[in-house]
Design a protein around this motif. Structure first.
Motif, PDB file in Angstrom:
ATOM      1  N   MET A 184       0.835  -1.190   0.000  1.00  0.00           N
ATOM      2  CA  MET A 184       0.000   0.000   0.000  1.00  0.00           C
ATOM      3  C   MET A 184       0.876   1.248   0.000  1.00  0.00           C
ATOM      4  SD  MET A 184      -3.079  -0.792   2.731  1.00  0.00           S
ATOM      5  CE  MET A 184      -1.975  -0.777   4.142  1.00  0.00           C
ATOM      6  N   LYS A 185       0.396   2.266  -0.709  1.00  0.00           N
ATOM      7  CA  LYS A 185       1.084   3.554  -0.763  1.00  0.00           C
ATOM      8  C   LYS A 185       0.104   4.660  -0.385  1.00  0.00           C
ATOM      9  CE  LYS A 185       4.235   2.167  -4.423  1.00  0.00           C
ATOM     10  NZ  LYS A 185       4.713   2.465  -5.781  1.00  0.00           N
ATOM     11  N   ALA A 186       0.600   5.641   0.361  1.00  0.00           N
ATOM     12  CA  ALA A 186      -0.224   6.771   0.784  1.00  0.00           C
ATOM     13  C   ALA A 186       0.441   8.083   0.417  1.00  0.00           C
ATOM     14  CB  ALA A 186      -0.462   6.732   2.292  1.00  0.00           C
ATOM     15  N   LEU A 187      -0.404   9.056   0.117  1.00  0.00           N
ATOM     16  CA  LEU A 187       0.033  10.423  -0.120  1.00  0.00           C
ATOM     17  C   LEU A 187      -0.514  11.279   1.010  1.00  0.00           C
ATOM     18  CD1 LEU A 187       1.243  12.693  -1.893  1.00  0.00           C
ATOM     19  CD2 LEU A 187      -0.965  12.757  -3.101  1.00  0.00           C
ATOM     20  N   VAL A 188       0.360  12.032   1.664  1.00  0.00           N
ATOM     21  CA  VAL A 188      -0.042  12.962   2.722  1.00  0.00           C
ATOM     22  C   VAL A 188       0.140  14.369   2.178  1.00  0.00           C
ATOM     23  CG1 VAL A 188       0.396  13.790   5.064  1.00  0.00           C
ATOM     24  CG2 VAL A 188       0.630  11.340   4.544  1.00  0.00           C
ATOM     25  N   LEU A 189      -0.970  15.068   2.014  1.00  0.00           N
ATOM     26  CA  LEU A 189      -0.951  16.422   1.461  1.00  0.00           C
ATOM     27  C   LEU A 189      -1.208  17.449   2.545  1.00  0.00           C
ATOM     28  CD1 LEU A 189      -3.110  15.952  -1.757  1.00  0.00           C
ATOM     29  CD2 LEU A 189      -0.654  16.327  -1.635  1.00  0.00           C
ATOM     30  N   ASN A 190      -0.453  18.536   2.485  1.00  0.00           N
ATOM     31  CA  ASN A 190      -0.603  19.630   3.440  1.00  0.00           C
ATOM     32  C   ASN A 190      -0.673  20.948   2.709  1.00  0.00           C
ATOM     33  OD1 ASN A 190      -0.313  18.549   6.300  1.00  0.00           O
ATOM     34  ND2 ASN A 190       1.349  17.526   5.224  1.00  0.00           N
ATOM     35  N   GLY A 191      -1.642  21.768   3.104  1.00  0.00           N
ATOM     36  CA  GLY A 191      -1.860  23.052   2.466  1.00  0.00           C
ATOM     37  C   GLY A 191      -1.076  24.191   3.078  1.00  0.00           C
ATOM     38  N   PRO A 192      -1.549  25.412   2.853  1.00  0.00           N
ATOM     39  CA  PRO A 192      -0.820  26.621   3.205  1.00  0.00           C
ATOM     40  C   PRO A 192      -0.399  26.700   4.665  1.00  0.00           C
ATOM     41  CG  PRO A 192      -2.776  27.161   1.938  1.00  0.00           C
ATOM     42  CD  PRO A 192      -2.839  25.703   2.242  1.00  0.00           C
ATOM     43  N   ASN A 193       0.825  27.153   4.837  1.00  0.00           N
ATOM     44  CA  ASN A 193       1.421  27.483   6.134  1.00  0.00           C
ATOM     45  C   ASN A 193       1.781  26.285   7.005  1.00  0.00           C
ATOM     46  OD1 ASN A 193       1.326  30.351   5.695  1.00  0.00           O
ATOM     47  ND2 ASN A 193      -0.879  30.176   5.968  1.00  0.00           N
ATOM     48  N   ILE A 194       1.488  25.073   6.564  1.00  0.00           N
ATOM     49  CA  ILE A 194       1.890  23.907   7.352  1.00  0.00           C
ATOM     50  C   ILE A 194       3.421  23.810   7.381  1.00  0.00           C
ATOM     51  CG2 ILE A 194       1.696  21.398   7.620  1.00  0.00           C
ATOM     52  CD1 ILE A 194      -0.926  22.911   8.172  1.00  0.00           C
ATOM     53  N   THR A 233       8.478  13.056   9.316  1.00  0.00           N
ATOM     54  CA  THR A 233       9.093  11.878   9.944  1.00  0.00           C
ATOM     55  C   THR A 233       8.028  11.020  10.616  1.00  0.00           C
ATOM     56  OG1 THR A 233      11.186  13.027  10.269  1.00  0.00           O
ATOM     57  CG2 THR A 233      10.778  11.110  11.665  1.00  0.00           C
ATOM     58  N   LEU A 234       7.115  11.662  11.346  1.00  0.00           N
ATOM     59  CA  LEU A 234       6.025  10.931  11.994  1.00  0.00           C
ATOM     60  C   LEU A 234       5.198  10.176  10.958  1.00  0.00           C
ATOM     61  CD1 LEU A 234       3.695  12.031  14.800  1.00  0.00           C
ATOM     62  CD2 LEU A 234       2.706  11.249  12.673  1.00  0.00           C
ATOM     63  N   CYS A 235       4.845  10.825   9.857  1.00  0.00           N
ATOM     64  CA  CYS A 235       4.017  10.179   8.830  1.00  0.00           C
ATOM     65  C   CYS A 235       4.717   8.978   8.210  1.00  0.00           C
ATOM     66  CB  CYS A 235       3.642  11.183   7.748  1.00  0.00           C
ATOM     67  SG  CYS A 235       2.440  12.419   8.294  1.00  0.00           S
ATOM     68  N   GLU A 236       5.987   9.118   7.911  1.00  0.00           N
ATOM     69  CA  GLU A 236       6.729   8.007   7.315  1.00  0.00           C
ATOM     70  C   GLU A 236       6.809   6.824   8.277  1.00  0.00           C
ATOM     71  OE1 GLU A 236      10.335  10.029   6.276  1.00  0.00           O
ATOM     72  OE2 GLU A 236       9.372  11.061   4.585  1.00  0.00           O
ATOM     73  N   ARG A 237       7.111   7.095   9.542  1.00  0.00           N
ATOM     74  CA  ARG A 237       7.208   6.016  10.537  1.00  0.00           C
ATOM     75  C   ARG A 237       5.849   5.387  10.831  1.00  0.00           C
ATOM     76  NH1 ARG A 237      11.483   8.925  14.603  1.00  0.00           N
ATOM     77  NH2 ARG A 237      13.298   8.604  13.280  1.00  0.00           N
ATOM     78  N   ALA A 238       4.848   6.227  11.054  1.00  0.00           N
ATOM     79  CA  ALA A 238       3.511   5.721  11.366  1.00  0.00           C
ATOM     80  C   ALA A 238       2.950   4.931  10.186  1.00  0.00           C
ATOM     81  CB  ALA A 238       2.581   6.875  11.725  1.00  0.00           C
ATOM     82  N   PHE A 256       1.974   0.593   5.301  1.00  0.00           N
ATOM     83  CA  PHE A 256       2.245   1.274   4.034  1.00  0.00           C
ATOM     84  C   PHE A 256       3.699   1.047   3.635  1.00  0.00           C
ATOM     85  CE2 PHE A 256      -1.479   3.704   5.433  1.00  0.00           C
ATOM     86  CZ  PHE A 256      -2.234   3.667   4.267  1.00  0.00           C
ATOM     87  N   SER A 257       3.907   0.650   2.407  1.00  0.00           N
ATOM     88  CA  SER A 257       5.272   0.477   1.903  1.00  0.00           C
ATOM     89  C   SER A 257       5.895   1.819   1.558  1.00  0.00           C
ATOM     90  CB  SER A 257       5.280  -0.427   0.674  1.00  0.00           C
ATOM     91  OG  SER A 257       4.510   0.153  -0.375  1.00  0.00           O
ATOM     92  N   GLU A 258       5.048   2.802   1.331  1.00  0.00           N
ATOM     93  CA  GLU A 258       5.538   4.137   0.971  1.00  0.00           C
ATOM     94  C   GLU A 258       4.543   5.186   1.434  1.00  0.00           C
ATOM     95  OE1 GLU A 258       5.913   6.412  -3.224  1.00  0.00           O
ATOM     96  OE2 GLU A 258       6.982   4.502  -3.116  1.00  0.00           O
TER      97      GLU A 258
END
Length: 144
Positions: free
Chosen positions: A1-11, A32-37, A43-45
């Protein structure tokens, strides 16, 4: 499984921007938290992307079609304004979780409206950056 984590303005300004609301963790801490979690829940990626530009976020959502299995999205200020992000999420049809670092329901009235959330199967808010871990767990459960 692969996930995309998107963050908008000012994050990208985490740690500097209103630490009484968003905490002292940095954007690097968040990625770092997202990759580890993500790895912990299968999730493989996990790819993290942040932009202050609405079109860049729409482009990444569109590029996710056929490339990832699901999306975690914090549209930030675009939560309350962007029909384009909503339409992109609906168009790609990937399972998505909306996440917010602060408790948006306890803040200003205008923050009560979420367009992007209408295309998401779950919402996590008010858990700080740990909310991203929760969002990835929800996404992994949905994909299994």
């Amino acid at each position: 499984m692969k996930a995309l984590v998107l963050n908008g303005p000012n994050i990208n300004l985490l740690g500097l921007r209103e630490p009484q609301i968003y905490g002292s963790a940095t954007y690097e801490d968040l990625t770092t938290l997202c990759e580890r979690a993500g790895a912990e829940v299968g999730f493989s990626e996990v790819t993290c992307f942040q932009s202050n530009h609405e079109g860049s976020l729409v482009d990444r959502i569109q590029e996710a079609h056929g490339a990832v299995d699901g999306i975690v999205i914090n549209p930030a200020a675009y939560t309350h304004t962007s029909i384009a992000i909503l339409d992109a999420l609906k168009a790609v049809g990937l399972p998505a979780v909306e996440v917010h670092i602060s408790d948006v329901d306890a803040r200003e009235d205008f923050r009560q409206v979420s367009y992007a959330g209408r295309a998401c199967f779950a919402r996590v808010a008010g858990e700080g950056i740990e909310g991203y871990r929760h969002a990835l767990e929800l996404l992994a459960e949905r994909l299994r």
